[in-house]
Design a protein around this motif. Structure first.
Motif, PDB file in Angstrom:
ATOM      1  N   LEU A  48      88.418  49.809  31.765  1.00  0.00           N
ATOM      2  CA  LEU A  48      89.363  48.818  32.296  1.00  0.00           C
ATOM      3  C   LEU A  48      89.768  47.828  31.216  1.00  0.00           C
ATOM      4  O   LEU A  48      90.956  47.560  31.039  1.00  0.00           O
ATOM      5  N   THR A  49      88.780  47.278  30.515  1.00  0.00           N
ATOM      6  CA  THR A  49      89.040  46.338  29.415  1.00  0.00           C
ATOM      7  C   THR A  49      87.977  46.533  28.345  1.00  0.00           C
ATOM      8  O   THR A  49      86.878  47.025  28.624  1.00  0.00           O
ATOM      9  N   THR A  50      88.304  46.126  27.126  1.00  0.00           N
ATOM     10  CA  THR A  50      87.370  46.183  26.010  1.00  0.00           C
ATOM     11  C   THR A  50      87.429  44.875  25.253  1.00  0.00           C
ATOM     12  O   THR A  50      88.511  44.381  24.932  1.00  0.00           O
ATOM     13  N   ASP A  51      86.258  44.312  24.986  1.00  0.00           N
ATOM     14  CA  ASP A  51      86.151  43.086  24.202  1.00  0.00           C
ATOM     15  C   ASP A  51      85.191  43.307  23.053  1.00  0.00           C
ATOM     16  O   ASP A  51      84.131  43.911  23.234  1.00  0.00           O
ATOM     17  N   GLN A  52      85.556  42.799  21.873  1.00  0.00           N
ATOM     18  CA  GLN A  52      84.638  42.815  20.741  1.00  0.00           C
ATOM     19  C   GLN A  52      83.737  41.597  20.879  1.00  0.00           C
ATOM     20  O   GLN A  52      84.227  40.481  20.986  1.00  0.00           O
ATOM     21  N   VAL A  53      82.411  41.805  20.901  1.00  0.00           N
ATOM     22  CA  VAL A  53      81.493  40.692  21.125  1.00  0.00           C
ATOM     23  C   VAL A  53      80.726  40.284  19.868  1.00  0.00           C
ATOM     24  O   VAL A  53      80.168  39.187  19.821  1.00  0.00           O
ATOM     25  N   HIS A  54      80.711  41.167  18.853  1.00  0.00           N
ATOM     26  CA  HIS A  54      80.013  40.823  17.610  1.00  0.00           C
ATOM     27  C   HIS A  54      80.511  41.735  16.499  1.00  0.00           C
ATOM     28  O   HIS A  54      80.833  42.896  16.738  1.00  0.00           O
ATOM     29  N   GLU A  55      80.532  41.190  15.268  1.00  0.00           N
ATOM     30  CA  GLU A  55      80.860  42.008  14.115  1.00  0.00           C
ATOM     31  C   GLU A  55      80.106  41.501  12.901  1.00  0.00           C
ATOM     32  O   GLU A  55      79.949  40.298  12.717  1.00  0.00           O
ATOM     33  N   SER A  56      79.614  42.451  12.104  1.00  0.00           N
ATOM     34  CA  SER A  56      78.954  42.151  10.831  1.00  0.00           C
ATOM     35  C   SER A  56      79.524  43.134   9.816  1.00  0.00           C
ATOM     36  O   SER A  56      80.324  43.999  10.176  1.00  0.00           O
ATOM     37  N   PRO A  57      79.092  43.061   8.561  1.00  0.00           N
ATOM     38  CA  PRO A  57      79.585  44.061   7.598  1.00  0.00           C
ATOM     39  C   PRO A  57      79.164  45.501   7.931  1.00  0.00           C
ATOM     40  O   PRO A  57      79.747  46.440   7.420  1.00  0.00           O
ATOM     41  N   TRP A  58      78.176  45.681   8.797  1.00  0.00           N
ATOM     42  CA  TRP A  58      77.632  47.011   9.076  1.00  0.00           C
ATOM     43  C   TRP A  58      77.984  47.554  10.452  1.00  0.00           C
ATOM     44  O   TRP A  58      78.074  48.753  10.628  1.00  0.00           O
ATOM     45  N   ILE A  59      78.133  46.654  11.440  1.00  0.00           N
ATOM     46  CA  ILE A  59      78.371  47.106  12.813  1.00  0.00           C
ATOM     47  C   ILE A  59      79.420  46.239  13.505  1.00  0.00           C
ATOM     48  O   ILE A  59      79.712  45.125  13.077  1.00  0.00           O
ATOM     49  N   ARG A  60      79.930  46.794  14.599  1.00  0.00           N
ATOM     50  CA  ARG A  60      80.781  46.053  15.523  1.00  0.00           C
ATOM     51  C   ARG A  60      80.264  46.395  16.910  1.00  0.00           C
ATOM     52  O   ARG A  60      79.995  47.565  17.218  1.00  0.00           O
ATOM     53  N   VAL A  61      80.107  45.401  17.777  1.00  0.00           N
ATOM     54  CA  VAL A  61      79.639  45.634  19.139  1.00  0.00           C
ATOM     55  C   VAL A  61      80.786  45.336  20.092  1.00  0.00           C
ATOM     56  O   VAL A  61      81.392  44.263  20.031  1.00  0.00           O
TER      57      VAL A  61
END
Length: 186
Positions: free
Chosen positions: A12-25
């Motif tokens: 339904l929807t997607t939100d980016q909740v965290h990002e670092s140089p190695w990962i994105r949540v």
């Protein structure tokens, strides 16, 4: 054995909740396969996972020991690390092996590709067997405090079988190389 299926999940929807140089949540509002609402969070990795099992002509290998912050314990594992997505995986494997152990291999065999935790992440791994070894100085990153140990392959295999080693790349590479030995492919 495999059944191609249409994705039963509806995003339904997607939100980016965290990002670092190695990962994105990312967090996804979804309708699950039963049509009920829910949330599905996914860890997206920005690099490939690369693992290398070096093996000399006497069937010795090299393990890297280091403290692993996420599990709060010391871990013995094959040389491993991240490979940039825009770099050929074998190039990343050669870099990691040299960086962590000082080993340069003359023969490389891709032995396994796998997803590491496909219920929560998209991390993809490629494992290699490295042979015809030459030894130089290691060049660890400044974030790595490593101990290198030469061990007979059979000792590594027993450590895996006994549960002394739990790193997924090491377990998989060890079992795959043992299977290759049993099948006469080494």
């Amino acid at each position: 054995m495999t059944k191609e299926a249409i994705n039963p999940w509806k995003t339904l929807t997607t939100d980016q909740v965290h990002e670092s140089p190695w990962i994105r949540v990312s967090s996804h509002a979804v309708l699950n396969p039963s049509g009920n609402p829910g949330t599905y969070s996914v860890v997206h990795f920005k690099n490939l996972a690369i693992g290398i099992l070096p093996l000399d002509k006497h069937f010795n290998t090299w393990l890297v020991g280091q403290y692993r912050y996420p599990i709060n314990q010391y871990s013995w594992e094959i040389p491993e690390g991240g490979g940039k997505l825009d770099v050929p995986p074998l190039e990343s494997a050669k870099r990691e092996l040299k960086e962590e152990t000082g080993i340069i291999a003359g023969k490389w065999t891709k032995i396994q590709e796998m997803h590491l935790s496909n219920s929560a992440s998209d991390e993809f791994c490629i494992l290699y067997l490295a042979q015809n070894l030459e030894f130089k100085e290691s060049e660890p990153e400044d974030t790595e405090l490593l101990e290198i140990r030469k061990v007979p392959f059979d000792a590594l295999y027993q450590m895996v079988i006994n549960g002394e080693i739990t790193d997924s790349l090491t377990v998989t590479a060890t079992l795959k190389v043992k299977l290759m030995m049993l099948e006469g492919k080494l």
